[in-house]
Design an enzyme around this catalytic site. Structure first.
Site, PDB file in Angstrom:
ATOM      1  N   GLN A  23     -61.456 -15.131  57.115  1.00 25.87           N
ATOM      2  CA  GLN A  23     -62.327 -14.475  56.130  1.00 25.87           C
ATOM      3  C   GLN A  23     -61.513 -13.776  55.050  1.00 25.87           C
ATOM      4  OE1 GLN A  23     -65.923 -14.252  56.159  1.00 25.87           O
ATOM      5  NE2 GLN A  23     -65.425 -13.594  54.086  1.00 25.87           N
ATOM      6  N   ARG A  48     -64.540 -19.871  51.629  1.00 29.24           N
ATOM      7  CA  ARG A  48     -64.186 -20.134  53.030  1.00 29.24           C
ATOM      8  C   ARG A  48     -63.705 -21.584  53.186  1.00 29.24           C
ATOM      9  NH1 ARG A  48     -66.296 -16.972  57.009  1.00 29.24           N
ATOM     10  NH2 ARG A  48     -64.756 -18.093  58.270  1.00 29.24           N
ATOM     11  N   HIS A  59     -60.625 -11.214  62.007  1.00 28.18           N
ATOM     12  CA  HIS A  59     -61.269 -12.370  61.347  1.00 28.18           C
ATOM     13  C   HIS A  59     -60.351 -12.819  60.201  1.00 28.18           C
ATOM     14  CE1 HIS A  59     -64.219 -15.160  60.255  1.00 28.18           C
ATOM     15  NE2 HIS A  59     -65.195 -14.387  59.801  1.00 28.18           N
ATOM     16  N   CYS A  89     -68.591 -10.256  53.793  1.00 25.18           N
ATOM     17  CA  CYS A  89     -68.327 -11.557  54.436  1.00 25.18           C
ATOM     18  C   CYS A  89     -69.602 -12.317  54.756  1.00 25.18           C
ATOM     19  CB  CYS A  89     -67.488 -11.349  55.696  1.00 25.18           C
ATOM     20  SG  CYS A  89     -68.342 -10.412  56.992  1.00 25.18           S
ATOM     21  N   ASP A  97     -69.402  -4.521  55.558  1.00 23.77           N
ATOM     22  CA  ASP A  97     -69.806  -5.525  56.539  1.00 23.77           C
ATOM     23  C   ASP A  97     -70.939  -4.905  57.346  1.00 23.77           C
ATOM     24  OD1 ASP A  97     -69.911  -7.729  58.237  1.00 23.77           O
ATOM     25  OD2 ASP A  97     -68.096  -7.218  59.358  1.00 23.77           O
TER      26      ASP A  97
HETATM   27  N1   CP Z   1     -68.515 -14.593  57.458  1.00 22.01           N
HETATM   28  C1   CP Z   1     -68.641 -15.363  58.543  1.00 22.01           C
HETATM   29  O1   CP Z   1     -67.714 -15.564  59.326  1.00 22.01           O
HETATM   30  O2   CP Z   1     -69.883 -15.923  58.668  1.00 22.01           O
HETATM   31  P1   CP Z   1     -70.442 -16.730  59.911  1.00 22.01           P
HETATM   32  O3   CP Z   1     -70.616 -15.743  61.036  1.00 22.01           O
HETATM   33  O4   CP Z   1     -71.753 -17.293  59.436  1.00 22.01           O
HETATM   34  O5   CP Z   1     -69.456 -17.792  60.291  1.00 22.01           O
HETATM   35  N1  NVA Z   2     -68.206  -8.083  61.903  1.00 15.70           N
HETATM   36  C1  NVA Z   2     -69.126  -9.205  61.978  1.00 15.70           C
HETATM   37  C2  NVA Z   2     -68.636 -10.332  61.129  1.00 15.70           C
HETATM   38  C3  NVA Z   2     -69.524 -11.541  61.106  1.00 15.70           C
HETATM   39  C4  NVA Z   2     -68.967 -12.651  60.270  1.00 15.70           C
HETATM   40  C5  NVA Z   2     -69.271  -9.632  63.423  1.00 15.70           C
HETATM   41  O1  NVA Z   2     -68.256  -9.686  64.136  1.00 15.70           O
HETATM   42  O2  NVA Z   2     -70.398  -9.906  63.847  1.00 15.70           O
END
Ligand code: CP
Ligand code: NVA
Length: 309
Positions: A140, A295, A137, A267, A228
């Site tokens: 983020q 973001r 990600h 996040c 997370d």
């Molecule tokens: N942190 C993040 O990516 O949030 P969303 O899943 O809401 O986009």
């Molecule tokens: N680790 C989480 C992050 C969400 C923004 C997922 O992948 O669901």
């Protein structure tokens, strides 16, 4: 032909490019302080550019922030859930990439499979941005680093403690460690460790990245504590995870192990009472709302870089 600037993973970019992106994010945020959110930046670097956004998974922050970001840069977005596209009926990823490359100037994808985003990017003739996959990600982490630097100065030499699942977000923290020069201590249950190839690459590139199984050791005198969700989108083993992660909850007792002025990041979305307590999430050390706002700023800088700014 000049190379297309994809934004797929942080380890693929140079320290110089990543620092330039982070500094652009900070400068753009400062320049529009107090402005209405719909006003376009004075230089409108992406005027007339179109960003396609494709979502295979749910999203709040990524969806709204990219839409706001491209608008503030002077461009516009087309947003689709993959299930509403022919992609959702089996049209090949590569054919979708060829078609979208003829219609838009950049594509952001949130996908189940990292490999699908790599396949898309191999064929696309416009920049492709990873908006989260099962493996990483990257967007983020740029917002997180911006948040850390706004509150605690240069991240180089700081200690970041990751407590919880060695998941996609953790991977991008590992990828960025050698580029930005922060120490990373990861505490996770052994069966939910991060990708060991990611760890090995970061260590070979000179980063100090430690893998631990004790959250207190990870948090000891850390400058930043991050966690997370214990169950990411696509994870099936819900019950096993809830059990394995229970000792990894970030609560006030764990934050007391960190430096007295340590920051807390997440996040989002957060699962209150699971990976983080209400007291920490809503407490004075929590920067999660700045982190969410950033973001937009970080992604404006990513879009600007991808589109040649
Ligand atoms: N942190 C993040 O990516 O949030 P969303 O899943 O809401 O986009
Ligand atoms: N680790 C989480 C992050 C969400 C923004 C997922 O992948 O669901």
């Amino acid at each position: 032909m000049t190379q297309v600037r994809h934004f797929l993973d942080l380890w693929r970019l140079s320290s110089g490019d990543l620092r330039a992106i982070l500094d652009d994010a900070k400068a753009r945020k400062a320049a529009r302080k107090g402005w209405p959110k719909g006003r376009v930046d004075a230089d409108a670097p992406c005027r007339d550019r179109v960003l396609a956004m494709v979502f295979e998974k749910n999203s709040t922050r990524t969806r709204f922030s990219f839409d706001a970001a491209i608008h503030q840069l002077g461009g516009r977005a087309i947003i689709a859930n993959a299930g509403d596209m022919q992609l959702g009926r089996g049209e090949p990823v590569e054919d979708t990439a060829r078609v979208l490359s003829r219609m838009v100037d950049a594509v952001m994808i949130r996908a189940h499979s990292h490999e699908d985003v790599e396949r898309f990017a191999r064929v696309a003739t416009v920049p492709v941005i990873n908006g989260l996959t099962d493996k990483s990600h990257p967007c983020q982490i740029l917002a997180d680093l911006q948040t850390i630097e706004e509150n605690r100065g240069d991240v180089r030499g700081q200690t970041i403690a990751w407590v919880g699942d060695g998941n996609n977000v953790c991977a991008s923290f590992i990828h960025a460690a050698p580029r930005f020069g922060y120490r990373l201590r990861i505490a996770c249950p052994p069966q939910y460790h991060p990708d060991l190839m990611d760890l090995a690459r970061a260590q070979q590139e000179g980063a100090e990245v430690l893998l631990l199984d004790d959250p207190k050791m990870a948090a000891a005198q850390a400058d930043v504590v991050v966690t997370d969700t214990w169950v990411s989108m696509g994870d099936a083993d819900h019950e096993a995870r809830m059990e394995a992660f229970e000792p990894f909850a970030v609560d006030e007792a764990l934050m007391e192990q960190a430096a007295p002025d340590a920051a807390f990041l997440h996040c989002l979305p957060a699962h209150r009472g699971e990976e983080v307590s209400d007291a920490v999430l809503d407490g004075e050390q929590s920067l999660v709302w700045d982190e969410a706002e950033n973001r937009i700023h970080a992604q404006k800088a990513i879009l600007n870089w991808c589109l040649g700014g």
